[in-house]
Scaffold this motif. Structure first.
Motif, mmCIF file in Angstrom:
data_model
loop_
_atom_site.group_PDB
_atom_site.id
_atom_site.type_symbol
_atom_site.label_atom_id
_atom_site.label_comp_id
_atom_site.label_asym_id
_atom_site.label_seq_id
_atom_site.Cartn_x
_atom_site.Cartn_y
_atom_site.Cartn_z
ATOM 1 N N LEU A 321 0.825 -1.209 0.000
ATOM 2 C CA LEU A 321 0.000 0.000 0.000
ATOM 3 C C LEU A 321 0.859 1.259 0.000
ATOM 4 O O LEU A 321 0.497 2.263 -0.610
ATOM 5 C CB LEU A 321 -0.948 0.005 1.205
ATOM 6 N N VAL A 322 1.992 1.211 0.718
ATOM 7 C CA VAL A 322 2.907 2.360 0.708
ATOM 8 C C VAL A 322 3.351 2.657 -0.724
ATOM 9 O O VAL A 322 3.328 3.806 -1.182
ATOM 10 C CB VAL A 322 4.132 2.105 1.606
ATOM 11 N N LEU A 323 3.773 1.609 -1.437
ATOM 12 C CA LEU A 323 4.247 1.794 -2.801
ATOM 13 C C LEU A 323 3.128 2.293 -3.715
ATOM 14 O O LEU A 323 3.349 3.148 -4.588
ATOM 15 C CB LEU A 323 4.813 0.468 -3.340
ATOM 16 N N TYR A 324 1.920 1.780 -3.478
ATOM 17 C CA TYR A 324 0.802 2.160 -4.350
ATOM 18 C C TYR A 324 0.286 3.555 -4.022
ATOM 19 O O TYR A 324 0.102 4.392 -4.912
ATOM 20 C CB TYR A 324 -0.324 1.134 -4.211
ATOM 21 N N THR A 325 0.056 3.837 -2.717
ATOM 22 C CA THR A 325 -0.539 5.121 -2.349
ATOM 23 C C THR A 325 0.436 6.285 -2.481
ATOM 24 O O THR A 325 0.032 7.444 -2.447
ATOM 25 C CB THR A 325 -1.085 5.094 -0.903
ATOM 26 N N SER A 326 1.719 6.003 -2.625
ATOM 27 C CA SER A 326 2.670 7.092 -2.849
ATOM 28 C C SER A 326 2.510 7.684 -4.245
ATOM 29 O O SER A 326 2.975 8.794 -4.515
ATOM 30 C CB SER A 326 4.105 6.588 -2.658
ATOM 31 N N ARG A 327 1.837 6.952 -5.136
ATOM 32 C CA ARG A 327 1.684 7.399 -6.523
ATOM 33 C C ARG A 327 0.227 7.494 -6.975
ATOM 34 O O ARG A 327 -0.079 8.255 -7.893
ATOM 35 C CB ARG A 327 2.419 6.428 -7.461
ATOM 36 N N ARG A 328 -0.636 6.712 -6.377
ATOM 37 C CA ARG A 328 -2.004 6.617 -6.883
ATOM 38 C C ARG A 328 -3.008 6.646 -5.727
ATOM 39 O O ARG A 328 -2.654 6.447 -4.581
ATOM 40 C CB ARG A 328 -2.197 5.311 -7.672
ATOM 41 N N ARG A 329 -4.252 6.863 -6.091
ATOM 42 C CA ARG A 329 -5.291 6.809 -5.073
ATOM 43 C C ARG A 329 -5.805 5.377 -4.942
ATOM 44 O O ARG A 329 -5.678 4.559 -5.856
ATOM 45 C CB ARG A 329 -6.433 7.761 -5.424
ATOM 46 N N ILE A 330 -6.400 5.085 -3.803
ATOM 47 C CA ILE A 330 -7.010 3.775 -3.573
ATOM 48 C C ILE A 330 -8.451 3.970 -3.134
ATOM 49 O O ILE A 330 -8.830 5.034 -2.643
ATOM 50 C CB ILE A 330 -6.264 2.958 -2.490
ATOM 51 N N ASN A 331 -9.251 2.954 -3.329
ATOM 52 C CA ASN A 331 -10.609 2.945 -2.797
ATOM 53 C C ASN A 331 -10.536 2.310 -1.416
ATOM 54 O O ASN A 331 -10.473 1.095 -1.270
ATOM 55 C CB ASN A 331 -11.545 2.155 -3.714
ATOM 56 N N ARG A 332 -10.473 3.161 -0.384
ATOM 57 C CA ARG A 332 -10.283 2.666 0.983
ATOM 58 C C ARG A 332 -11.397 1.715 1.396
ATOM 59 O O ARG A 332 -11.166 0.739 2.124
ATOM 60 C CB ARG A 332 -10.243 3.855 1.940
ATOM 61 N N LYS A 333 -12.603 2.000 0.954
ATOM 62 C CA LYS A 333 -13.766 1.194 1.328
ATOM 63 C C LYS A 333 -13.603 -0.262 0.878
ATOM 64 O O LYS A 333 -13.764 -1.202 1.682
ATOM 65 C CB LYS A 333 -15.012 1.815 0.695
ATOM 66 N N TYR A 334 -13.252 -0.478 -0.376
ATOM 67 C CA TYR A 334 -13.172 -1.845 -0.887
ATOM 68 C C TYR A 334 -11.894 -2.548 -0.441
ATOM 69 O O TYR A 334 -11.889 -3.769 -0.234
ATOM 70 C CB TYR A 334 -13.312 -1.848 -2.409
ATOM 71 N N VAL A 335 -10.807 -1.787 -0.275
ATOM 72 C CA VAL A 335 -9.591 -2.384 0.296
ATOM 73 C C VAL A 335 -9.894 -2.933 1.679
ATOM 74 O O VAL A 335 -9.516 -4.069 2.024
ATOM 75 C CB VAL A 335 -8.449 -1.344 0.360
ATOM 76 N N HIS A 336 -10.587 -2.130 2.499
ATOM 77 C CA HIS A 336 -10.903 -2.551 3.866
ATOM 78 C C HIS A 336 -11.860 -3.740 3.872
ATOM 79 O O HIS A 336 -11.682 -4.695 4.639
ATOM 80 C CB HIS A 336 -11.489 -1.374 4.634
ATOM 81 N N MET A 337 -12.866 -3.702 3.028
ATOM 82 C CA MET A 337 -13.853 -4.784 2.970
ATOM 83 C C MET A 337 -13.204 -6.122 2.632
ATOM 84 O O MET A 337 -13.398 -7.127 3.347
ATOM 85 C CB MET A 337 -14.924 -4.456 1.924
ATOM 86 N N ILE A 338 -12.437 -6.143 1.564
ATOM 87 C CA ILE A 338 -11.818 -7.397 1.130
ATOM 88 C C ILE A 338 -10.834 -7.911 2.177
ATOM 89 O O ILE A 338 -10.789 -9.115 2.471
ATOM 90 C CB ILE A 338 -11.120 -7.194 -0.233
ATOM 91 N N SER A 339 -10.074 -7.007 2.771
ATOM 92 C CA SER A 339 -9.090 -7.410 3.781
ATOM 93 C C SER A 339 -9.760 -8.047 4.989
ATOM 94 O O SER A 339 -9.282 -9.068 5.517
ATOM 95 C CB SER A 339 -8.278 -6.184 4.221
ATOM 96 N N LEU A 340 -10.854 -7.457 5.456
ATOM 97 C CA LEU A 340 -11.548 -8.002 6.622
ATOM 98 C C LEU A 340 -12.144 -9.374 6.335
ATOM 99 O O LEU A 340 -12.082 -10.281 7.174
ATOM 100 C CB LEU A 340 -12.643 -7.035 7.082
ATOM 101 N N ILE A 341 -12.701 -9.546 5.152
ATOM 102 C CA ILE A 341 -13.291 -10.852 4.801
ATOM 103 C C ILE A 341 -12.206 -11.926 4.726
ATOM 104 O O ILE A 341 -12.387 -13.058 5.206
ATOM 105 C CB ILE A 341 -14.078 -10.745 3.486
ATOM 106 N N LEU A 342 -11.051 -11.584 4.154
ATOM 107 C CA LEU A 342 -9.937 -12.546 4.112
ATOM 108 C C LEU A 342 -9.496 -12.928 5.520
ATOM 109 O O LEU A 342 -9.220 -14.107 5.798
ATOM 110 C CB LEU A 342 -8.768 -11.953 3.334
ATOM 111 N N GLY A 343 -9.425 -11.943 6.430
ATOM 112 C CA GLY A 343 -9.075 -12.243 7.815
ATOM 113 C C GLY A 343 -10.087 -13.162 8.477
ATOM 114 O O GLY A 343 -9.723 -14.066 9.249
ATOM 115 N N GLY A 344 -11.366 -12.939 8.190
ATOM 116 C CA GLY A 344 -12.408 -13.811 8.740
ATOM 117 C C GLY A 344 -12.233 -15.247 8.291
ATOM 118 O O GLY A 344 -12.382 -16.189 9.086
ATOM 119 N N ILE A 345 -11.892 -15.433 7.020
ATOM 120 C CA ILE A 345 -11.641 -16.787 6.503
ATOM 121 C C ILE A 345 -10.443 -17.405 7.224
ATOM 122 O O ILE A 345 -10.439 -18.603 7.550
ATOM 123 C CB ILE A 345 -11.406 -16.732 4.976
#
Length: 457
Positions: A321-345
Protein backbone atom coordinates in the motif's frame (compact mmCIF):
# COMPACT_ATOMS: atom_id res chain seq x y z
CA UNK A 1 -2.44 26.29 7.57
CA UNK A 2 -0.90 24.71 4.49
CA UNK A 3 0.95 21.55 5.51
CA UNK A 4 3.99 20.61 3.47
CA UNK A 5 4.36 17.15 2.04
CA UNK A 6 6.80 14.93 3.92
CA UNK A 7 9.29 12.41 2.60
CA UNK A 8 9.06 8.70 3.37
CA UNK A 9 11.82 8.96 6.00
CA UNK A 10 10.18 11.92 7.73
CA UNK A 11 6.94 9.93 7.97
CA UNK A 12 8.97 6.89 9.11
CA UNK A 13 10.64 8.91 11.89
CA UNK A 14 7.35 10.32 13.20
CA UNK A 15 5.81 6.83 13.22
CA UNK A 16 8.81 4.85 14.51
CA UNK A 17 7.68 5.06 18.14
CA UNK A 18 4.79 2.79 17.22
CA UNK A 19 7.34 -0.02 16.97
CA UNK A 20 7.68 0.11 20.75
CA UNK A 21 3.96 0.49 21.33
CA UNK A 22 3.37 -2.58 19.20
CA UNK A 23 6.04 -4.53 21.09
CA UNK A 24 4.03 -3.86 24.24
CA UNK A 25 0.71 -4.74 22.61
CA UNK A 26 2.01 -7.88 20.88
CA UNK A 27 3.63 -9.23 24.03
CA UNK A 28 0.44 -8.74 26.03
CA UNK A 29 -1.78 -9.92 23.16
CA UNK A 30 0.29 -13.02 22.51
CA UNK A 31 1.31 -14.05 26.01
CA UNK A 32 -0.96 -12.53 28.66
CA UNK A 33 -3.42 -15.42 28.46
CA UNK A 34 -0.48 -17.82 28.76
CA UNK A 35 0.60 -15.99 31.94
CA UNK A 36 -2.95 -16.18 33.28
CA UNK A 37 -3.13 -19.92 32.56
CA UNK A 38 0.27 -20.52 34.14
CA UNK A 39 -1.00 -18.77 37.28
CA UNK A 40 -4.03 -21.05 37.39
CA UNK A 41 -6.79 -19.28 35.43
CA UNK A 42 -9.61 -21.39 33.97
CA UNK A 43 -10.21 -20.88 30.23
CA UNK A 44 -13.73 -19.47 30.76
CA UNK A 45 -12.29 -16.86 33.15
CA UNK A 46 -9.62 -15.57 30.76
CA UNK A 47 -11.78 -13.03 28.84
CA UNK A 48 -12.90 -11.26 32.04
CA UNK A 49 -9.28 -11.08 33.21
CA UNK A 50 -8.62 -9.12 30.02
CA UNK A 51 -11.27 -6.50 30.78
CA UNK A 52 -8.61 -4.13 32.14
CA UNK A 53 -7.36 -3.50 28.60
CA UNK A 54 -10.53 -2.12 27.00
CA UNK A 55 -11.70 -0.36 30.16
CA UNK A 56 -8.50 1.64 30.40
CA UNK A 57 -8.75 2.49 26.71
CA UNK A 58 -12.32 3.70 27.18
CA UNK A 59 -11.25 6.01 30.00
CA UNK A 60 -7.73 7.03 29.04
CA UNK A 61 -7.84 7.68 25.29
CA UNK A 62 -10.55 10.40 25.21
CA UNK A 63 -8.88 12.13 28.18
CA UNK A 64 -5.42 11.99 26.61
CA UNK A 65 -6.81 13.08 23.24
CA UNK A 66 -8.56 16.06 24.83
CA UNK A 67 -5.49 17.01 26.87
CA UNK A 68 -3.09 16.71 23.94
CA UNK A 69 -5.32 18.97 21.82
CA UNK A 70 -4.90 21.60 24.54
CA UNK A 71 -1.16 21.07 25.14
CA UNK A 72 1.74 23.00 23.67
CA UNK A 73 5.35 22.83 24.81
CA UNK A 74 7.99 24.84 22.92
CA UNK A 75 10.43 21.91 23.32
CA UNK A 76 8.18 18.83 23.05
CA UNK A 77 5.17 20.14 21.13
CA UNK A 78 1.63 18.82 21.49
CA UNK A 79 1.70 15.02 21.26
CA UNK A 80 5.29 14.12 22.18
CA UNK A 81 5.00 14.76 25.95
CA UNK A 82 2.39 11.99 26.08
CA UNK A 83 4.54 9.63 24.01
CA UNK A 84 7.33 10.02 26.54
CA UNK A 85 5.25 9.65 29.72
CA UNK A 86 3.48 6.58 28.33
CA UNK A 87 6.75 4.98 27.24
CA UNK A 88 8.37 5.30 30.67
CA UNK A 89 5.35 3.85 32.49
CA UNK A 90 4.86 1.07 29.92
CA UNK A 91 8.50 -0.02 30.06
CA UNK A 92 8.36 -0.35 33.85
CA UNK A 93 5.10 -2.32 33.67
CA UNK A 94 6.45 -4.67 30.98
CA UNK A 95 9.38 -5.59 33.20
CA UNK A 96 7.06 -6.38 36.13
CA UNK A 97 4.22 -8.30 34.42
CA UNK A 98 5.94 -11.73 34.03
CA UNK A 99 7.11 -11.63 37.66
CA UNK A 100 3.51 -11.68 38.93
CA UNK A 101 3.30 -14.24 41.75
CA UNK A 102 -0.50 -14.65 41.66
CA UNK A 103 -3.37 -14.12 39.23
CA UNK A 104 -4.83 -10.91 40.66
CA UNK A 105 -1.44 -9.18 40.55
CA UNK A 106 -1.00 -10.16 36.88
CA UNK A 107 -4.46 -8.72 36.11
CA UNK A 108 -3.51 -5.54 37.98
CA UNK A 109 -0.26 -5.17 36.05
CA UNK A 110 -2.20 -5.62 32.79
CA UNK A 111 -4.43 -2.73 33.87
CA UNK A 112 -1.41 -0.47 34.52
CA UNK A 113 0.35 -1.58 31.34
CA UNK A 114 -2.62 -0.98 29.09
CA UNK A 115 -3.31 2.44 30.59
CA UNK A 116 0.34 3.37 29.96
CA UNK A 117 0.29 2.08 26.38
CA UNK A 118 -2.87 4.10 25.71
CA UNK A 119 -1.16 7.29 26.93
CA UNK A 120 1.38 6.86 24.13
CA UNK A 121 -0.83 5.32 21.45
CA UNK A 122 -3.71 7.79 20.99
CA UNK A 123 -1.49 10.84 20.30
CA UNK A 124 0.36 8.85 17.61
CA UNK A 125 -2.87 8.55 15.61
CA UNK A 126 -3.47 12.28 15.96
CA UNK A 127 0.14 13.12 15.02
CA UNK A 128 -0.28 11.64 11.52
CA UNK A 129 -3.33 13.84 10.93
CA UNK A 130 -1.55 16.85 12.50
CA UNK A 131 1.52 16.61 10.31
CA UNK A 132 0.29 15.41 6.93
CA UNK A 133 -1.89 17.06 4.27
CA UNK A 134 -5.00 15.19 3.19
CA UNK A 135 -3.23 13.87 0.11
CA UNK A 136 -0.75 11.93 2.31
CA UNK A 137 -3.12 10.65 4.99
CA UNK A 138 -3.53 7.13 3.61
CA UNK A 139 0.22 7.00 2.96
CA UNK A 140 1.01 8.13 6.52
CA UNK A 141 -1.28 5.64 8.23
CA UNK A 142 0.00 2.84 6.00
CA UNK A 143 3.63 3.64 6.91
CA UNK A 144 2.55 3.50 10.55
CA UNK A 145 0.97 0.12 9.84
CA UNK A 146 4.22 -1.09 8.26
CA UNK A 147 6.06 -0.32 11.49
CA UNK A 148 3.31 -1.93 13.55
CA UNK A 149 3.64 -5.06 11.43
CA UNK A 150 7.36 -5.26 12.09
CA UNK A 151 6.72 -4.86 15.82
CA UNK A 152 4.01 -7.53 15.87
CA UNK A 153 6.13 -10.02 13.97
CA UNK A 154 9.28 -9.66 16.08
CA UNK A 155 7.61 -9.25 19.49
CA UNK A 156 5.26 -12.23 18.99
CA UNK A 157 8.28 -14.42 18.24
CA UNK A 158 10.46 -13.15 21.11
CA UNK A 159 9.83 -15.95 23.67
CA UNK A 160 10.46 -18.53 20.93
CA UNK A 161 13.64 -16.73 19.81
CA UNK A 162 14.86 -16.43 23.40
CA UNK A 163 14.10 -20.11 23.95
CA UNK A 164 16.09 -21.05 20.83
CA UNK A 165 19.03 -19.17 22.33
CA UNK A 166 18.96 -21.51 25.31
CA UNK A 167 16.77 -19.72 27.85
CA UNK A 168 14.55 -22.22 29.66
CA UNK A 169 10.84 -22.78 28.96
CA UNK A 170 10.51 -24.93 32.08
CA UNK A 171 9.38 -23.57 35.42
CA UNK A 172 7.79 -24.68 38.66
CA UNK A 173 4.00 -24.76 38.97
CA UNK A 174 2.60 -21.22 38.99
CA UNK A 175 5.87 -19.62 37.85
CA UNK A 176 6.32 -17.83 34.50
CA UNK A 177 9.20 -19.36 32.45
CA UNK A 178 12.42 -17.38 32.13
CA UNK A 179 12.02 -17.19 28.33
CA UNK A 180 8.89 -15.07 28.80
CA UNK A 181 10.53 -12.85 31.43
CA UNK A 182 13.51 -12.12 29.18
CA UNK A 183 11.22 -11.39 26.22
CA UNK A 184 9.25 -8.83 28.23
CA UNK A 185 12.44 -7.05 29.35
CA UNK A 186 13.57 -6.82 25.70
CA UNK A 187 10.13 -5.44 24.83
CA UNK A 188 10.44 -2.79 27.52
CA UNK A 189 13.79 -1.61 26.14
CA UNK A 190 12.51 -1.45 22.56
CA UNK A 191 9.42 0.47 23.72
CA UNK A 192 11.43 3.21 25.39
CA UNK A 193 14.15 3.50 22.73
CA UNK A 194 11.73 3.70 19.79
CA UNK A 195 9.61 6.39 21.47
CA UNK A 196 12.73 8.42 22.24
CA UNK A 197 13.74 8.14 18.58
CA UNK A 198 10.46 9.72 17.45
CA UNK A 199 10.60 12.39 20.17
CA UNK A 200 14.08 13.52 19.07
CA UNK A 201 13.61 13.26 15.28
CA UNK A 202 10.15 14.78 14.85
CA UNK A 203 8.90 18.34 15.22
CA UNK A 204 5.29 19.51 15.46
CA UNK A 205 3.36 22.45 14.06
CA UNK A 206 2.44 25.06 16.71
CA UNK A 207 -1.21 26.18 17.04
CA UNK A 208 -2.20 28.46 14.15
CA UNK A 209 -3.46 31.20 16.50
CA UNK A 210 -1.47 31.00 19.74
CA UNK A 211 -3.52 33.73 21.45
CA UNK A 212 -6.81 31.97 20.73
CA UNK A 213 -5.22 28.64 21.74
CA UNK A 214 -4.15 30.06 25.14
CA UNK A 215 -7.62 31.51 25.75
CA UNK A 216 -9.23 28.18 24.94
CA UNK A 217 -6.79 26.38 27.23
CA UNK A 218 -7.71 28.66 30.16
CA UNK A 219 -11.36 27.65 30.06
CA UNK A 220 -12.24 25.37 32.97
CA UNK A 221 -14.51 22.37 33.50
CA UNK A 222 -15.19 21.78 29.82
CA UNK A 223 -13.90 18.26 29.45
CA UNK A 224 -17.10 16.30 29.95
CA UNK A 225 -19.30 18.84 28.19
CA UNK A 226 -16.90 18.93 25.21
CA UNK A 227 -16.73 15.13 25.04
CA UNK A 228 -20.53 14.84 25.17
CA UNK A 229 -20.89 17.62 22.58
CA UNK A 230 -18.46 15.94 20.21
CA UNK A 231 -20.18 12.58 20.65
CA UNK A 232 -23.53 14.23 19.91
CA UNK A 233 -22.13 15.94 16.80
CA UNK A 234 -20.38 12.81 15.54
CA UNK A 235 -20.27 12.77 11.73
CA UNK A 236 -22.37 10.09 10.09
CA UNK A 237 -19.27 8.58 8.46
CA UNK A 238 -17.70 8.18 11.89
CA UNK A 239 -20.80 6.31 13.12
CA UNK A 240 -20.68 3.95 10.17
CA UNK A 241 -16.97 3.37 10.67
CA UNK A 242 -17.76 2.73 14.33
CA UNK A 243 -19.98 -0.20 13.38
CA UNK A 244 -17.19 -1.69 11.27
CA UNK A 245 -14.75 -1.16 14.14
CA UNK A 246 -17.13 -2.86 16.59
CA UNK A 247 -17.13 -6.19 14.76
CA UNK A 248 -13.43 -5.91 13.81
CA UNK A 249 -12.19 -5.41 17.36
CA UNK A 250 -14.57 -8.00 18.84
CA UNK A 251 -12.78 -10.47 16.55
CA UNK A 252 -9.25 -9.43 17.48
CA UNK A 253 -9.97 -9.29 21.22
CA UNK A 254 -11.24 -12.86 20.89
CA UNK A 255 -7.95 -13.83 19.28
CA UNK A 256 -5.75 -12.09 21.85
CA UNK A 257 -7.59 -13.56 24.81
CA UNK A 258 -8.30 -17.09 23.58
CA UNK A 259 -6.01 -18.00 20.66
CA UNK A 260 -3.35 -19.48 22.94
CA UNK A 261 -5.68 -21.82 24.86
CA UNK A 262 -7.64 -22.63 21.69
CA UNK A 263 -4.61 -23.50 19.56
CA UNK A 264 -2.53 -25.28 22.20
CA UNK A 265 -5.59 -27.43 22.87
CA UNK A 266 -7.06 -27.97 19.37
CA UNK A 267 -4.03 -27.81 17.05
CA UNK A 268 -1.04 -28.80 19.23
CA UNK A 269 -2.93 -31.15 21.59
CA UNK A 270 -1.00 -29.79 24.59
CA UNK A 271 -3.56 -27.99 26.79
CA UNK A 272 -2.41 -26.26 29.96
CA UNK A 273 -2.32 -28.85 32.78
CA UNK A 274 -4.53 -28.17 35.80
CA UNK A 275 -2.40 -28.48 38.91
CA UNK A 276 -5.29 -29.66 41.08
CA UNK A 277 -5.69 -32.70 38.79
CA UNK A 278 -2.25 -33.97 39.86
CA UNK A 279 -1.10 -35.28 43.23
CA UNK A 280 1.99 -33.12 43.56
CA UNK A 281 3.15 -35.10 46.62
CA UNK A 282 3.56 -38.12 44.33
CA UNK A 283 6.89 -37.96 42.46
CA UNK A 284 5.52 -39.66 39.33
CA UNK A 285 2.51 -37.34 39.10
CA UNK A 286 4.62 -34.28 39.83
CA UNK A 287 6.91 -35.32 36.98
CA UNK A 288 3.89 -35.87 34.71
CA UNK A 289 2.69 -32.35 35.55
CA UNK A 290 6.12 -30.88 34.77
CA UNK A 291 6.23 -32.65 31.41
CA UNK A 292 2.70 -31.50 30.51
CA UNK A 293 3.46 -27.95 31.62
CA UNK A 294 6.70 -27.79 29.64
CA UNK A 295 4.86 -29.10 26.55
CA UNK A 296 2.22 -26.40 27.03
CA UNK A 297 4.87 -23.68 27.42
CA UNK A 298 6.73 -24.83 24.30
CA UNK A 299 3.49 -25.00 22.30
CA UNK A 300 2.65 -21.51 23.56
CA UNK A 301 5.99 -20.32 22.15
CA UNK A 302 4.98 -21.86 18.83
CA UNK A 303 1.57 -20.17 18.95
CA UNK A 304 3.33 -16.87 19.56
CA UNK A 305 5.66 -17.51 16.63
CA UNK A 306 2.73 -18.29 14.33
CA UNK A 307 0.83 -15.24 15.61
CA UNK A 308 3.85 -13.18 14.61
CA UNK A 309 3.04 -14.11 11.01
CA UNK A 310 -0.01 -11.86 11.08
CA UNK A 311 2.38 -9.01 11.86
CA UNK A 312 4.62 -10.07 8.98
CA UNK A 313 1.77 -10.30 6.47
CA UNK A 314 0.32 -6.99 7.67
CA UNK A 315 3.79 -5.53 7.06
CA UNK A 316 3.82 -6.87 3.48
CA UNK A 317 0.26 -5.58 3.02
CA UNK A 318 1.31 -2.16 4.31
CA UNK A 319 4.45 -2.11 2.15
CA UNK A 320 2.40 -2.77 -0.99
CA UNK A 321 0.00 0.00 0.00
CA UNK A 322 2.91 2.36 0.71
CA UNK A 323 4.25 1.79 -2.80
CA UNK A 324 0.80 2.16 -4.35
CA UNK A 325 -0.54 5.12 -2.35
CA UNK A 326 2.67 7.09 -2.85
CA UNK A 327 1.68 7.40 -6.52
CA UNK A 328 -2.00 6.62 -6.88
CA UNK A 329 -5.29 6.81 -5.07
CA UNK A 330 -7.01 3.77 -3.57
CA UNK A 331 -10.61 2.94 -2.80
CA UNK A 332 -10.28 2.67 0.98
CA UNK A 333 -13.77 1.19 1.33
CA UNK A 334 -13.17 -1.85 -0.89
CA UNK A 335 -9.59 -2.38 0.30
CA UNK A 336 -10.90 -2.55 3.87
CA UNK A 337 -13.85 -4.78 2.97
CA UNK A 338 -11.82 -7.40 1.13
CA UNK A 339 -9.09 -7.41 3.78
CA UNK A 340 -11.55 -8.00 6.62
CA UNK A 341 -13.29 -10.85 4.80
CA UNK A 342 -9.94 -12.55 4.11
CA UNK A 343 -9.08 -12.24 7.81
CA UNK A 344 -12.41 -13.81 8.74
CA UNK A 345 -11.64 -16.79 6.50
CA UNK A 346 -8.26 -17.07 8.23
CA UNK A 347 -9.84 -17.35 11.66
CA UNK A 348 -12.44 -19.91 10.60
CA UNK A 349 -9.77 -22.04 8.88
CA UNK A 350 -8.16 -22.73 12.27
CA UNK A 351 -11.03 -25.07 13.10
CA UNK A 352 -10.28 -27.28 10.09
CA UNK A 353 -6.47 -27.35 9.75
CA UNK A 354 -4.94 -30.83 10.14
CA UNK A 355 -1.56 -29.75 11.59
CA UNK A 356 0.17 -26.66 13.03
CA UNK A 357 2.04 -25.81 9.80
CA UNK A 358 -1.22 -24.63 8.23
CA UNK A 359 -1.44 -21.84 10.81
CA UNK A 360 0.96 -19.95 8.52
CA UNK A 361 -1.87 -19.54 6.00
CA UNK A 362 -4.46 -18.72 8.69
CA UNK A 363 -2.39 -15.94 10.24
CA UNK A 364 -1.27 -14.63 6.84
CA UNK A 365 -4.91 -13.95 5.98
CA UNK A 366 -5.50 -12.44 9.41
CA UNK A 367 -2.54 -10.13 8.81
CA UNK A 368 -4.23 -8.64 5.76
CA UNK A 369 -7.18 -7.62 7.90
CA UNK A 370 -4.92 -6.35 10.70
CA UNK A 371 -2.95 -4.17 8.31
CA UNK A 372 -6.16 -2.68 6.99
CA UNK A 373 -7.71 -2.16 10.44
CA UNK A 374 -4.67 -0.13 11.50
CA UNK A 375 -4.79 2.19 8.51
CA UNK A 376 -7.98 2.41 6.45
CA UNK A 377 -10.50 3.43 9.19
CA UNK A 378 -8.17 6.19 10.42
CA UNK A 379 -7.51 7.45 6.92
CA UNK A 380 -11.25 7.54 6.22
CA UNK A 381 -11.99 9.22 9.55
CA UNK A 382 -9.27 11.86 9.37
CA UNK A 383 -10.65 13.02 6.01
CA UNK A 384 -14.11 13.52 7.56
CA UNK A 385 -13.55 15.53 10.78
CA UNK A 386 -12.38 18.94 12.02
CA UNK A 387 -8.54 18.90 12.17
CA UNK A 388 -8.55 21.19 15.23
CA UNK A 389 -10.28 18.43 17.19
CA UNK A 390 -8.26 15.54 15.82
CA UNK A 391 -6.99 14.37 19.23
CA UNK A 392 -10.36 14.25 20.97
CA UNK A 393 -12.06 12.78 17.88
CA UNK A 394 -9.49 9.99 17.70
CA UNK A 395 -10.05 9.40 21.42
CA UNK A 396 -13.81 9.20 20.98
CA UNK A 397 -13.37 6.95 17.95
CA UNK A 398 -11.52 4.61 20.28
CA UNK A 399 -14.87 3.95 22.00
CA UNK A 400 -15.78 1.83 18.99
CA UNK A 401 -12.65 -0.23 19.67
CA UNK A 402 -13.00 -0.74 23.41
CA UNK A 403 -16.77 -1.20 23.80
CA UNK A 404 -16.83 -4.43 21.74
CA UNK A 405 -13.86 -5.68 23.75
CA UNK A 406 -15.68 -4.97 27.02
CA UNK A 407 -18.76 -6.81 25.74
CA UNK A 408 -16.55 -9.73 24.69
CA UNK A 409 -14.77 -9.77 28.06
CA UNK A 410 -17.87 -9.78 30.27
CA UNK A 411 -19.34 -12.84 28.61
CA UNK A 412 -19.92 -12.11 24.95
CA UNK A 413 -17.24 -14.50 23.70
CA UNK A 414 -18.20 -17.31 26.07
CA UNK A 415 -21.90 -17.01 25.23
CA UNK A 416 -21.57 -16.90 21.45
CA UNK A 417 -18.79 -19.51 21.27
CA UNK A 418 -20.88 -21.74 23.55
CA UNK A 419 -23.60 -21.80 20.90
CA UNK A 420 -21.14 -23.67 18.65
CA UNK A 421 -20.08 -26.17 21.35
CA UNK A 422 -17.74 -26.60 24.31
CA UNK A 423 -14.37 -26.57 22.53
CA UNK A 424 -12.27 -23.41 22.94
CA UNK A 425 -11.48 -23.39 19.20
CA UNK A 426 -15.08 -22.28 18.58
CA UNK A 427 -14.02 -18.84 19.78
CA UNK A 428 -11.89 -18.54 16.62
CA UNK A 429 -14.95 -19.36 14.50
CA UNK A 430 -16.78 -16.55 16.30
CA UNK A 431 -13.87 -14.21 15.58
CA UNK A 432 -13.93 -15.09 11.90
CA UNK A 433 -17.68 -14.62 11.59
CA UNK A 434 -17.44 -11.24 13.31
CA UNK A 435 -14.68 -10.09 10.94
CA UNK A 436 -16.71 -11.08 7.87
CA UNK A 437 -19.67 -9.06 9.20
CA UNK A 438 -17.31 -6.11 9.69
CA UNK A 439 -16.20 -6.42 6.08
CA UNK A 440 -19.75 -6.38 4.75
CA UNK A 441 -20.56 -3.30 6.84
CA UNK A 442 -18.24 -1.32 4.56
CA UNK A 443 -21.12 -1.13 2.09
CA UNK A 444 -22.54 1.53 4.45
CA UNK A 445 -19.67 3.98 3.73
CA UNK A 446 -20.79 6.50 1.08
CA UNK A 447 -18.76 9.66 1.83
CA UNK A 448 -16.61 10.10 -1.31
CA UNK A 449 -13.85 12.01 0.48
CA UNK A 450 -13.57 9.25 3.08
CA UNK A 451 -13.56 6.51 0.43
CA UNK A 452 -10.75 7.92 -1.68
CA UNK A 453 -8.44 10.90 -1.88
CA UNK A 454 -6.36 11.70 -4.91
CA UNK A 455 -2.62 11.72 -4.12
CA UNK A 456 -1.10 14.67 -5.94
CA UNK A 457 2.52 14.91 -7.20
Amino acid sequence: MEKRRLSFWQIWNMSFGFLGIQFGMALTGGFMSRIFQTLGAEIDDIPILWIAAPLTGLLVQPIIGYMSDRTWSPKLGRRRPYFLIGAILSSIALCLVPHSPVLWIAAGFLWILDASINISMEPFRALVADKLPDSQRSYGFVVQTLIIGIGTWVASSLPWIVSQLGVSDSADAGVIPMSVKVAFVIGAAVFLISILYTVFTTSEYPPEDMEAFEKEKQKKNQFFSDIIKNIGNMPITMKKLGLIQFFSWFAFFTMWSLANPALTEHVFNTPAPIESAFDMTNAAEAQAYDLANTSFQKSSNQVGKYMGIYGLSSMVFALLLVLYTSRRRINRKYVHMISLILGGIGFISMYFIPSPEYLVLSFTLIGFSWGSILSMPYAMLSSSVDPKKMGVIMGIFNMFIVIPQIIAAIGGINFIAGLFGDETINAMVVAGSSLIIAGLCNFLITNKKAITYQTEH
